[in-house]
Every structure is written in C-alpha cells, then in structure tokens.
Design an enzyme around this catalytic site. Structure first.
Site, mmCIF file in Angstrom:
data_model
loop_
_atom_site.group_PDB
_atom_site.id
_atom_site.type_symbol
_atom_site.label_atom_id
_atom_site.label_comp_id
_atom_site.label_asym_id
_atom_site.label_seq_id
_atom_site.Cartn_x
_atom_site.Cartn_y
_atom_site.Cartn_z
ATOM 1 N N ARG A 55 0.833 -1.212 0.000
ATOM 2 C CA ARG A 55 0.000 0.000 0.000
ATOM 3 C C ARG A 55 0.863 1.255 0.000
ATOM 4 N NH1 ARG A 55 -1.982 1.848 4.636
ATOM 5 N NH2 ARG A 55 -2.238 -0.246 5.470
ATOM 6 N N ASP A 182 -6.792 17.583 -15.428
ATOM 7 C CA ASP A 182 -7.004 16.234 -15.960
ATOM 8 C C ASP A 182 -6.511 16.249 -17.410
ATOM 9 O OD1 ASP A 182 -8.017 13.953 -17.178
ATOM 10 O OD2 ASP A 182 -9.871 13.950 -16.017
ATOM 11 N N LYS A 207 -7.310 5.126 -20.549
ATOM 12 C CA LYS A 207 -7.556 5.670 -21.888
ATOM 13 C C LYS A 207 -6.287 5.586 -22.755
ATOM 14 C CE LYS A 207 -11.689 6.495 -20.317
ATOM 15 N NZ LYS A 207 -11.650 6.697 -18.911
HETATM 16 C C1 LIG Z 1 -11.469 12.938 -18.908
HETATM 17 C C2 LIG Z 1 -11.667 11.786 -17.973
HETATM 18 N N1 LIG Z 1 -11.124 11.843 -16.754
HETATM 19 C C3 LIG Z 1 -11.288 10.838 -15.862
HETATM 20 C C4 LIG Z 1 -12.017 9.725 -16.181
HETATM 21 C C5 LIG Z 1 -12.186 8.635 -15.157
HETATM 22 O O1 LIG Z 1 -11.322 7.589 -15.412
HETATM 23 P P1 LIG Z 1 -11.585 6.091 -14.906
HETATM 24 O O2 LIG Z 1 -12.761 5.570 -15.641
HETATM 25 O O3 LIG Z 1 -10.295 5.395 -15.198
HETATM 26 O O4 LIG Z 1 -11.869 6.178 -13.429
HETATM 27 C C6 LIG Z 1 -12.601 9.613 -17.443
HETATM 28 C C7 LIG Z 1 -13.386 8.401 -17.792
HETATM 29 O O5 LIG Z 1 -14.006 8.315 -18.814
HETATM 30 C C8 LIG Z 1 -12.432 10.688 -18.353
HETATM 31 O O6 LIG Z 1 -12.996 10.653 -19.575
#
Ligand SMILES: Cc1ncc(COP(=O)(O)O)c(C=O)c1O
Length: 395
Positions: A55, A182, A207
């Site tokens: 962890r 993000d 992704k």
């Molecule tokens: C721009 C973006 N950020 C975060 C996430 C969340 O990611 P996760 O599904 O791996 O938790 C997504 C999911 O589609 C996303 O499109």
C-alpha cells in the site's frame, strides 16, 4: 523442513542475480524481507530507499510512476486504481492545508462533477463551477469563492474546449490555490500541464496511456511541493494500482506516442468528413480552425497534433435516432471509454454525463443529439465508411 513447510518456502524470496530483466517484472508481493530489523527501521523512516508494504510502494508501481513522471516532466507520481481515484487523490492533496473550496471548470467528465457535488460538497467542501476558457469569468469566480483548488481538463469532455493552463495557473497561484489538470484527453504528447504551472496532472490511464481497453487505472503526477503530501495521503487512503495493471499500463505506454500520432491524423480526416455530411449539424474538433479556442490550441499543442476526440451533433436527432445510428455501426465499437486502439463511439447523455441532471447537461451544452467519437488507429477509410453507412441508414 517437512513437506508442508517446503511447500510454503522452497524457491521463494530469492535475491535477483546480477542480471537485470529487460522489462519490469510484475511484483505481486505485499511485503518484503530485509537483512535486519535495523534496515527495516531505516526503510520505514525513509532514511533508506526500498519497499516495505504494497500500500506504501510496490516496484511495479514505482516503475510506472517513474515513467509517467518522466513523460509529464513532473517531480513524482502516484499510480491509482482508476482515473477517478487519481482525481480524488489530487483534489485531497491540493486541499490539504488550504481552504476547503473548489472552483471547477463547467465542462468536465460527469463523474468529476459527481465527485465534487455528491461526495466532496456534502462533506463541507464548497464547490463552484466556472468557464475556465473565459479568464475574466474565472477571475470573478476565484475572487468570490476563494478556492483552495481549481480543477479543469486540458481538453474538456465532451465539447473539447481548451483552456489556457499557464494563465489559469497564474490566477490559481495569485489566489493561493493549487491547480489540478485532468490531462487524459491530451496526453503528455500534446500537453504537459506541470510545465505550464499546474501543480497536478492527472490521467485516467484506462484511456490513451494504456490504450488497449484492458486496464482500469489512473495516475497523479505532482510537482515537488505537493508530492510528499500526496504519498502520505495515499498511505492511509490506499487507492493504489495493482502490479498487473501497472505492468499492462507500462506495456501500453511504450507505443502511446505512435498510437496517438496516428489517432490524431485519423481524427483530422474524420472531423473534416463529418463536417461535410448533410446529417451532421455541428462538429466539435480541436483541429478546426474555427474552434473557439483555436489561438490557445495553436499556442499549447504541437503542430498538427490536435487530439483524437471528435464530438458531433446529428441534425434533429433525439435519443431514438441516436440509438438507431449507433446500432447501425459495424466496426466502430459502442462503448463507454476512449483512447483505445479501436474507434469507439459514446452517447454522453446516456453514458459519461448520465449522472448529471438534464438541466445541468443543457447548461454544459450537451444536447440529446450529441455523439462523442474516440478515433482509433484503424485505416481511416474504414472508419469513415462505417460512419457513412450508419448515417446513411438513418430515416
Ligand atoms: C477525462 C476523464 N477523466 C477521468 C475519467 C475517469 O477515469 P476512470 O474511468 O479510469 O476512473 C474519465 C473516464 O471516462 C475521463 O474521460
């Protein structure tokens, strides 16, 4: 040793020889053995480097974290079990020792909106949304909300707006707030938010980075100031990514830049084709010279790399027409993700932004006829042919 003890101990816990494996092994161990208790004490005290408990740290995760830190030019990273876990950790780390108030971009992934409104707000965090592409509106929101943290996406989901991260970072710094970006849609090939003054760059590695639709994971890359705090939080919150997923993600990342270049080129062709289709009302694409943030995009992204997401509105279409169109697709995958090698289509109203009220969705500009396409690495002619037959079969 008797057979029951041999079965437990024989062959295990051998020191690696002099030779280094060419790829990082999958370290499944949850704990480690040490030369002495003195050594373990030094490792716990962080006076000597080394893993002590999975962890806290794991060599497979450490390798992935070093890799993504390097791609993003950050100070250090924390691999998390999902992109949402990573966003949550970044916001928690940003708000430690700051005002419990967040200003978030008014166009983000639906679960990010839900995390803010349904989890953090009920726990006492003030949440306010603002248009981060309008710097005056953002300044006003920041002056009023006095946030500890600003949250935005490099390329917003699903309408693909691009904010000026360097200017937003300045606004955050002046207000004493941390900036969380993000960077999932852009990837570090197109943009490295920490180089522009952000404090955290977050990915859903599910992704583009992992890229093959076989991993759920996330990562927070942090600047020097916040890194120790982020790791300390992680040790008690426990959001870490398992070693097998770390391995798959590292394997995926080896080709991410090649995939991304191809996906970006394919997306340009697909966006141009869609723009000329009579059933398409409007195309949202970061490579469109008429994009509202075209000047920022030219300044921020490398030449000819605009991202591989294309959203489009089908003329006069509601849910039924959109369902029919999606059901007509033969190669393009109907799914709820993006960034994979295969082209994938998603219906935001029913999927990524489902949890958001229709009123809030309308305020975000997400219409019932909107589709979001994640363009893959296939031959672009096949992607266009599939869209053509699916749009053509519409009544
Ligand atoms: C721009 C973006 N950020 C975060 C996430 C969340 O990611 P996760 O599904 O791996 O938790 C997504 C999911 O589609 C996303 O499109």
């Amino acid at each position: 040793m008797q057979i029951h003890s041999k079965a437990v101990h024989a062959g295990d816990r051998k020191k690696l020889g002099r030779h280094i494996p060419t790829s990082t092994p999958i370290y499944t161990a949850s704990s480690y053995v040490y030369d002495s208790m003195e050594q373990l004490d030094r490792i716990f005290a962080q006076e000597e480097a080394g893993p002590c408990y999975a962890r806290y740290d794991n060599p497979s995760a450490a390798a992935l974290e070093e890799l993504v830190t390097s791609l993003e030019n950050g100070h250090g990273a924390l691999a998390c079990s999902s992109g949402m876990g990573a966003i949550h950790m970044a916001v928690l780390a940003a708000l430690t020792d700051r005002r419990k108030s967040v200003v978030a971009a008014n166009a983000t992934y639906g679960a990010t909106v839900s995390l803010l409104m349904k989890v953090l707000e009920p726990m006492g965090v003030a949440v306010r949304f603002a248009d981060v592409c309008d710097l005056d509106a953002l300044r006003t929101a920041v002056a009023e909300a006095k946030p500890g943290c600003i949250v935005m996406e490099t390329v917003s989901n699903p309408l693909l707006r691009v904010g000026q991260i360097d200017r937003i970072a300045e606004i955050a710094r002046e207000a004493g707030a941390a900036l969380v970006v993000d960077n999932t849609f852009a990837t570090p090939l197109l943009c490295r938010p920490l180089e522009m003054g952000a404090n955290f760059s977050v990915h859903s590695v599910t992704k583009y980075l992992a890229g093959h639709g076989d991993v759920l994971g996330g990562i927070v890359v942090s600047d020097r100031e916040h890194y120790e705090g982020l790791r300390a939080l992680s040790r008690v919150v426990g959001p870490v990514l398992g070693p097998f997923e770390c391995y798959l993600t590292m394997r995926g990342i080896k080709t991410f830049a090649l995939r991304m270049e191809r996906q970006c080129a394919n997306a340009c062709r697909v966006a141009n084709w869609l723009a000329s289709h009579p059933r398409v009302e409007r195309v949202y694409f970061t490579g469109d010279p008429a994009h509202p943030d075209a000047a920022t995009i030219r300044r921020v992204f490398p030449a000819n790399l605009y991202g591989a997401m294309v959203s489009f509105e089908v003329r006069d279409a509601g849910r039924d027409e959109i369902f029919r169109l999606m059901d007509n697709l033969k190669m393009i995958v109907r799914g709820t993700s993006l960034g994979d090698v295969h082209t994938m289509v998603l219906y935001p109203s029913m999927s990524s932004h489902r949890e958001i009220s229709p009123k809030h969705r309308a305020r975000m500009g997400i219409q019932d006829g909107l589709l979001r396409l994640s363009v893959g690495i296939e031959a672009v002619e096949d992607i266009i042919a599939d869209l053509q037959q699916a749009l053509g079969n519409q009544p």
